[in-house]
Scaffold this motif. Structure first.
Motif: not given
Lengths: 116, 114
Positions: A33, A35, A37, A41-43, A45, A59, A89, A91, A107, A109-112
């Motif tokens: 997945y 996402y 974020q 707000q919430g993540p 998809l 989306q 971010v 994710l 998950f 760590s994400g990319t900002q």
């Protein structure tokens, strides 16, 4: 067990530039997945892969976002051209099959991303 | 679109008190999951409750699910300062392909004051 790997951790670009994010899921996880974020707000998809096939991209802003998962393992998400509202971010998550003992999402760590 | 709406949006309590967060959703689900997020980065799974279950416990966490009302609640007992984070509910909807679509709610920001 290695976790979900994402890179880069941070990226700053100017609007109209392009950017790519990379994700390596947990070995054996067929579902991947992406996402988005936005702060506070919430993540949301963006796109979901089952092996190397897309099963949901309803989306995903397809005029500027694209994603692929070659060979059903690693995945890349690209934005071209970026807009200010893409600052968020990003994710990546992977999961084992439904009804398996551990059917949760793992998950990275994400990319900002900051778009200036 | 967000499947879940969480209530309250923010919660501030003293250490040792209990924290309750509620989640409402719109469509039929296979499971409901709760995640925790620190500092706006990666989420960590806390607990999953299946649609045929009504209550589940894990350590200081207690989750309930009422499918007739399409709602769930997460209770954290004897809260600690380290519980300060954002908490998200997420609905899991499975399909015949053996995978699930997981949609997140809006989140509750919990602050535990020492």
């Amino acid at each position: 067990e290695a976790g979900v790997a994402q890179s880069p951790r941070y990226k700053i670009i100017e609007k109209r530039q392009s950017v790519a994010f990379w994700c390596n899921p947990i070995s054996g996880h067929a579902t991947l997945y992406w996402y988005q974020q936005i702060l506070g707000q919430g993540p949301k998809l963006l796109i979901q892969f089952q092996n190397n096939g897309v099963v949901d991209d309803s989306q995903l802003p397809k005029d500027r976002f694209s994603a692929e998962r070659l060979k059903g393992v690693d995945s890349t998400l690209k934005i071209q051209p970026a807009k200010l509202e893409d600052s968020a971010v990003y994710l990546c998550a992977s999961s084992p099959p439904v009804n398996s003992p551990n059917e949760k999402l793992f998950f990275g760590s994400g990319t900002q991303l900051s778009v200036l | 679109s967000q499947q879940g709406e969480e209530d309250p949006q923010a919660l501030s309590i003293q250490e040792g008190e209990n924290a309750t967060m509620n989640c409402s959703y719109k469509t039929s689900i296979n499971n409901l999951q709760w995640y925790r997020q620190n500092s706006g980065r990666g989420l960590v799974h806390l607990i999953l409750i299946r649609s045929n279950e009504r209550e589940k416990h894990s350590g200081r966490l207690r989750v309930t699910l009422d499918t007739s009302k399409k709602s769930s609640s997460l209770l954290i007992t004897a809260s600690r300062a380290a519980d300060t984070a954002s908490y998200f509910c997420a609905t899991g909807v499975a399909n015949s392909g053996g995978y699930q679509k997981v949609t997140f709610g809006t989140g509750t920001k919990l602050q535990v004051i020492p």
